[in-house]
Design a protein around this motif. Structure first.
Motif, PDB file in Angstrom:
ATOM      1  N   GLY A  79       0.859  -1.173   0.000  1.00  0.00           N
ATOM      2  CA  GLY A  79       0.000   0.000   0.000  1.00  0.00           C
ATOM      3  C   GLY A  79       0.895   1.221   0.000  1.00  0.00           C
ATOM      4  O   GLY A  79       2.106   1.086  -0.118  1.00  0.00           O
ATOM      5  N   PRO A  80       0.379   2.388   0.147  1.00  0.00           N
ATOM      6  CA  PRO A  80      -1.041   2.719   0.150  1.00  0.00           C
ATOM      7  C   PRO A  80      -1.586   2.687  -1.276  1.00  0.00           C
ATOM      8  O   PRO A  80      -0.836   2.765  -2.244  1.00  0.00           O
ATOM      9  N   PHE A  81      -2.881   2.587  -1.364  1.00  0.00           N
ATOM     10  CA  PHE A  81      -3.536   2.505  -2.666  1.00  0.00           C
ATOM     11  C   PHE A  81      -4.392   3.733  -2.936  1.00  0.00           C
ATOM     12  O   PHE A  81      -5.412   3.661  -3.604  1.00  0.00           O
ATOM     13  N   VAL A  82      -3.940   4.867  -2.405  1.00  0.00           N
ATOM     14  CA  VAL A  82      -4.582   6.163  -2.623  1.00  0.00           C
ATOM     15  C   VAL A  82      -3.626   7.006  -3.462  1.00  0.00           C
ATOM     16  O   VAL A  82      -2.426   7.106  -3.139  1.00  0.00           O
ATOM     17  N   LYS A  83      -4.121   7.588  -4.537  1.00  0.00           N
ATOM     18  CA  LYS A  83      -3.294   8.389  -5.438  1.00  0.00           C
ATOM     19  C   LYS A  83      -2.516   9.456  -4.673  1.00  0.00           C
ATOM     20  O   LYS A  83      -3.063  10.152  -3.823  1.00  0.00           O
TER      21      LYS A  83
END
Length: 115
Positions: A79-83
């Motif tokens: 992760g993280p998997f947030v732009k």
């Protein structure tokens, strides 16, 4: 300067430091005790972090770019998997960076070879 995204090639003999800039965030309390991608149980009080590509066990110095505060963490999850975010920190690591209230912070990640 090498990129941390090229993690497998980071052990360099030329003295170049591998680093990456971006935003850090931290895990919410609901992940306490859950299994990480490395197989370990997540512990909010450990100095650990998630990174998309670095090998598990890699040590990284995380430096908050706006305050200079830093903490050493070990990668044990994905992760993280947030732009725009480059690392998810344990709550303890986030506390050491003074980012609990804010939730995210601009950081510089520096690979620590042989740490």
């Amino acid at each position: 300067m090498a990129s941390l995204a090229s993690a497998p090639a980071m052990a360099r003999d030329d003295g170049e430091v591998a680093s990456q800039r971006g935003q850090a965030s931290y895990y919410s309390d609901r992940f306490q005790g859950r299994r990480t991608a490395s197989g370990e149980s997540f512990d909010q009080q450990a100095l650990t972090a998630a990174h998309r590509s670095l090998p598990f066990g890699t040590k990284v110095l995380v430096t908050r770019r706006d305050t200079g505060q830093s903490v050493e963490v070990e990668i044990n999850d994905r992760g993280p998997f947030v732009k725009g975010r480059v690392i998810d920190l344990s709550k303890r690591a986030a506390r050491e960076l003074g980012m609990l209230k804010r939730g995210t912070a601009p950081v510089l990640l520096t690979y620590l070879p042989g740490a």
